[in-house]
Structures are given as C-alpha cells and as structure tokens.
Design an enzyme around this catalytic site. Structure first.
Site, PDB file in Angstrom:
ATOM      1  N   ASP A   1      -0.706   6.878   8.974  1.00  0.00           N
ATOM      2  CA  ASP A   1       0.246   5.876   9.440  1.00  0.00           C
ATOM      3  C   ASP A   1      -0.230   4.458   9.126  1.00  0.00           C
ATOM      4  OD1 ASP A   1       2.575   5.048  11.147  1.00  0.00           O
ATOM      5  OD2 ASP A   1       0.948   4.175  12.342  1.00  0.00           O
TER       6      ASP A   1
ATOM      7  N   GLU B   1       1.081   5.772   4.323  1.00  0.00           N
ATOM      8  CA  GLU B   1       2.204   4.874   4.549  1.00  0.00           C
ATOM      9  C   GLU B   1       1.679   3.450   4.438  1.00  0.00           C
ATOM     10  OE1 GLU B   1       5.346   3.167   7.843  1.00  0.00           O
ATOM     11  OE2 GLU B   1       3.461   4.080   8.452  1.00  0.00           O
TER      12      GLU B   1
END
Length: 606
Positions: free
Chosen positions: A259, A296
């Site tokens: 993330d 990401e």
C-alpha cells in the site's frame, strides 16, 4: 531470525520481542496457568526465552519496565481484539492441500480486488470460499484481498491495522485465512494480500511503548512515519521484512500488494523495498512457485519496477493511476481534484501505449513536472483498472461507475480494462454492475477517535466542494449498505454485463495480441473533439483493432489497418443490450466504419 511467539511443537514455544530501549521485560503468561518470566536482552535489542508447557491458544502479554502491560506487537492472533492479550498460534497444524499449486505468471493475471467484510453477507473468510467458483467461471486468475491485519472492532477497510502479523479475529482468524488460500489454490486461483508498511492504525497499536518504530523526520497523511532510516531502524526493517515473508511462507500467498509506497520514507543507501526485493529473490530460489511484489504508488516512477541490477527497487509491478484517471474522466466528465489533469482521448491513448500519461511532463494539478519514461518496461508490469476500493470508496457517497455512467458506459469501461495489455484489476461487483456503494466504515472503540474521523471526512469533502454530509463511517448500516448483493448478477442488465465481462476475458485469453509485451506493437489514434480512440496491437501472427466511441454522436472511424478483419465484439448489438450495430462483420484494410455513440467494436485477425 524468528520474531514473535513461534510454536515449536510439543507445547514448546520461543518468544522473541524487539525492545532496544527497554530496561526490563517480563513475559506474563495468562492462560492456562498464570506465569511470569523475566527475559534477557541480546546485543541487537531482542528479548528472548523458550518455554515448555505452552499449548496453542495460550494467552500472553509483556510487562514493560515493571509497569505497562501490553500485547505483543508481533502477535499472530488477537482473539479479544487490539487491546486484549495475544495468543500463541500453531502454524504447523493446518492440513494444506495445495502441494501441486505452481502459481499464475504475473503477465497472465486477471486480478479481482475484494474486501472480506463486504464481499459476502457473512463477511468471513469461510463465506468467501463459497464464491470462488463464481470468480473462476468469470475468468479471474487472482484474487487480491484488502488488508486483514488485526484492526479495532469488527469492521474496517483494513488500513487501520494495528498488528501486522495477526489475522483479523472477526473474519475468522488464522485458520479461516489459511482455509481461504488453500481453497483458492485448489480452485486454480492465486491469492495476493494487501499489506500496509507506511503507517500503523491509530487505535490499539502500542509499538511506541516497545521501541523507536516511528521517526519524526517525516510525516505521512495518516500520522507518524515508520522508522526505516533513523536510529535503531534495523529492528523495524527486520520487522517488516519478516512480516512480508511470513505471509508468503505461513499462509502460502502468491504475492503482496504494498500500500502507498510513496509514503514509505527511507533516505538510507539501501531502500527498505530494495532490501525486501532482495530477500524475496532469495525466498523464490527455494520456493515451489514464484511470489510477487506489486507496489501502489502515485509517483509514476519507473525505478520502482526496474530490476535490482539496473538500480531499481525490484518490484514486479506497480499500479497505474493514470490509466484509471484517463478512462474515468472520459466516462464521467469529472474534473475536480486530481482529475483536472485528465479528460482527453489523447491521454487515454498515451496511458494505453505508455502506461503513464505524465512521464516528466507538467502536471497542472501538482503544478510541477511529474513522472518518468516507461518505454524500457513491458505493459505487464502495470496494473490498470476502471474501479478500485480507493477510487470508489474515497468518494463521499461511495458511488461505483454503475451509479455515475450509463450501461453503455460500463461496457466501454470493461472493454478498455480487459483489452489493455497491462494487468487488469476488477473491483468486486463491477463485473455485474453492482450498484450498492462502497463506503468508508470503521468500528473504533475510542469515541474521540470516531468523532475525529467524522470531522476529518467532512473537511476532506468540503475541499472537493462536495455538498451534503458523508454517511456515518461508524454506523453498522454503512457496512451493510456496502455489502455486495450477489443475487443481482442473475437477471436483467446485471446478467448481461456479467456475460460481457466473461466474453471479454475469453477474448483476452484467446488472442495473444491483447496481452502483447512489445510497446512497439501498439499503435493508437484518437480525436479529442469527436471523442473516439482506436488501438491496433500485434503479437506474432495475431492482431486486434479496437475502436472506442466515448461521444454522444455517430463517428466515422479511421481507416482499418492493412489486414483482413473479423468482428468479434460489438457492444451495440442486441445481445449486449445495445441499440443496433452499424459496423460490418468483416472488414478489409483501409476501409472505414461507422460507430454508434458510447460503443466499442473489436476486430481480430489471426
């Protein structure tokens, strides 16, 4: 090195805790018989002991400096939640049945992102197993599970995790997660786990009491930055690397989605992600199938996915926000926030051909130059989508595309995603046009924190000039509203869209030109004023030519490439609930065709 509570069998357990600045640590065994065990510290700041008569399920905590009693920050399970004691887990007592599993090559992946708590009405790992056959029938190869590390309460997106090694108790705990991965592999599906290494959740994380897990040198949007380059950072780096390998080793995950790595700050000579990549390379040398790291990032930095020998971070793939933003703005016309940088067919053509739109070009929204050139990396290193949890859930009302565009627009979104040579990602429910929103929800036990979340979201949406009040994130009804309504996929336009997705995936799997790895074999044309875009892709003796009309009027296509073409998809046909096709079934090179509004037509040659 093992960290945390490692069960060795025969009711023997190793305990290892990192606390370099602590003066005294006592292990408090709470069940089945209360015991206290002072620990000794080694030169690297680890407190350790090995004990007998510690069966699986034993509850324990640590007393720090003779005072504070805290759960284990490396806990494998928190059966009573983030504030309760930790529990010993026997990782070897599960009967895995995936010995024949050999993984899915990343370039062949079709990813399905899901949130365990809203994927089914029950919201558990066990309930998710019952839907794996549906995903397999759709053509999905890989499921990506939003974070399951223990968070406060029973409902959360997962990015408020407080115990990175512990599996959420309300979802079914360690056994439930292992059962889901085991069943997925038996069904022929790979499983990727979303993990968070840029911050800890705001409630229930007591890592500050144990050592310098945080640094004041940086700040993230979610609070203090994790310490990857300051004093004592060696223990934090070890914590994260062991956590990543733990999921791959103990839970058989096929990969990790990292993330928001743009908020992982490390100014050292070897970035933590580079070290993680090196360790994964070592892991894969003895693994029976390769594991992957997918980042990401909003940096548009190709160095993230360059191999380590080429001075990159060595991630296997990264998300491409630019593709989503280009497609979303064409479909919706939205221009607020970062969408102001997008909105033309030219940008979609660039994103299709180059993966990034901004490749050290000026970004009006950022008011600076942004991004880097991708031409040395294949499309299969970029994950693309038309929807995901962030882009849907961070809207004030959590609207999916099904609530923002017409049915014809949904078909355009599906085709753009699944005919692209990148790695397509679908967000749960989009394949049948789920129209329930996906809202932001929490279950914090701290009333002040709940109110802070409410006020923070109001301010956030005011900045986007959104009117109204966000749904209460702390309400159970917000979770229920966001849960998939699976029955919808069996009738009406929902069923037609499901069939459309399934057919697109079949075409993708049949024609290698769709997944071409050579950017030189991707040619695009566009007209911003008429709002059409076309793409011609080739691989060996296979070719496709697709024309997208994003406008509201009939358009004349550019001349077809110089081949003989057969139409294999036309979204205006009645089978797809269209208003009638105008494009012929066969076509020769240099011929032009008419395309109705909001229509995609696919021709193939092989």
């Amino acid at each position: 090195m093992t960290i945390g509570a490692t069960y060795l069998g025969d009711d023997r357990c190793d305990f290892s805790l990192w606390g370099p600045t602590l003066d005294q640590v006592t292990l408090e065994i709470l069940t089945p018989e209360p015991q206290s065990h002072p620990l000794g510290q080694d030169d690297w700041g680890y407190w350790r002991t090995s004990l007998d008569n510690i069966p699986p399920g034993t509850r324990y905590q640590y007393r720090l400096n003779g005072d504070r009693l805290r759960p284990d920050p490396m806990s494998r399970f928190q059966p009573e939640g983030v504030h309760g004691p930790s529990a010993v887990v026997n990782q070897g007592d599960f009967s895995w049945q995936d010995e024949a599993w050999r993984g899915i090559p990343l370039e062949e992946s079709i990813i399905y992102e899901l949130h365990i708590g809203t994927f089914t009405a029950a919201g558990t790992f066990e309930a998710a197993i019952s839907r794996l056959a549906d995903l397999k029938a759709l053509g999905i190869t890989t499921i990506e599970i939003m974070p399951v590390a223990q968070f406060p309460g029973d409902r959360n997106w997962g990015y408020d995790g407080a115990y990175p090694f512990a599996v959420q108790n309300s979802y079914g705990g360690p056994d439930g997660l292992r059962s889901l991965v085991n069943a997925a592999h038996q069904a022929g599906l790979a499983v990727i786990l979303d993990v968070v290494y840029n911050h800890f959740g705001p409630e229930g994380n007591y890592s500050r009491d144990f050592g310098p897990y945080f640094t004041d040198n940086y700040q993230t949007p979610w609070g203090g930055a994790i310490n990857f380059d300051d004093a004592y950072s060696h223990g934090v780096r070890q914590f994260v690397i062991e956590n990543a390998l733990y999921w791959l080793r103990e839970y058989h995950f096929d990969g990790l989605r990292l993330d928001a790595i743009h908020a992982i700050y490390d100014g050292g000579a070897k970035h933590i992600l580079a070290e993680l990549s090196d360790r994964l390379t070592q892991f894969n040398q003895t693994a029976t199938y390769p594991r992957y790291l997918i980042a990401e990032s909003d940096l548009n930095d190709v160095r993230i996915i360059r191999p380590r020998p080429d001075h990159g971070l060595g991630m296997d793939a990264q998300w491409s926000d630019d593709f989503h933003h280009s497609l979303h703005t064409l479909l919706t016309g939205e221009q607020q926030g970062y969408y102001e940088d997008f909105g033309s067919c030219q940008q979609l053509a660039t994103a299709w051909r180059e993966s990034f739109v901004y490749r050290w070009t000026y970004s009006p929204h950022r008011k600076r130059f942004h991004g880097s050139d991708t031409r040395d990396r294949p499309p299969s290193q970029f994950v693309i989508c038309s929807q995901n949890h962030d882009q849907v859930g961070n809207r004030m009302l959590g609207e999916r595309l099904s609530q923002l565009v017409s049915f014809d627009g949904l078909k355009l979104a599906a085709a753009a995603t699944l005919l692209n040579p990148g790695i397509p990602l679908l967000f749960m429910g989009e394949e049948y046009g789920e129209d329930s929103p996906f809202l932001y929800f929490i279950d914090h036990q701290d009333a002040d924190l709940v109110e802070a979340v409410r006020q923070g979201r109001k301010r956030e949406f005011e900045a986007f000039h959104a009117s109204g009040t966000p749904p209460d994130a702390a309400s159970l009804e917000t979770l229920k509203t966001s849960t998939l309504k699976w029955h919808k996929r069996d009738s009406g336009h929902h069923q037609i869209l499901l069939n459309f997705y399934q057919y697109l995936i079949q075409r993708r799997n049949t024609n290698p030109a769709i997944t071409t790895g050579d950017r030189q074999q991707i040619q695009t044309q566009y007209n911003n004023e008429s709002r059409w875009f076309s793409v011609h892709q080739s691989q060996a003796n296979h070719s496709i030519w697709a024309i997208f009309n994003f406008g509201e009027t009939l358009i004349q296509s550019p001349p077809a490439p110089n081949q003989t073409w057969t139409k294999t998809l036309d979204s205006s046909e009645s089978i797809w609930q269209g208003f009638g096709p105008t494009a012929p079934q066969t076509l020769k090179g240099s011929e032009s065709i008419k395309i109705p509004p909001l229509t995609v037509v696919l021709y193939e040659n092989s």
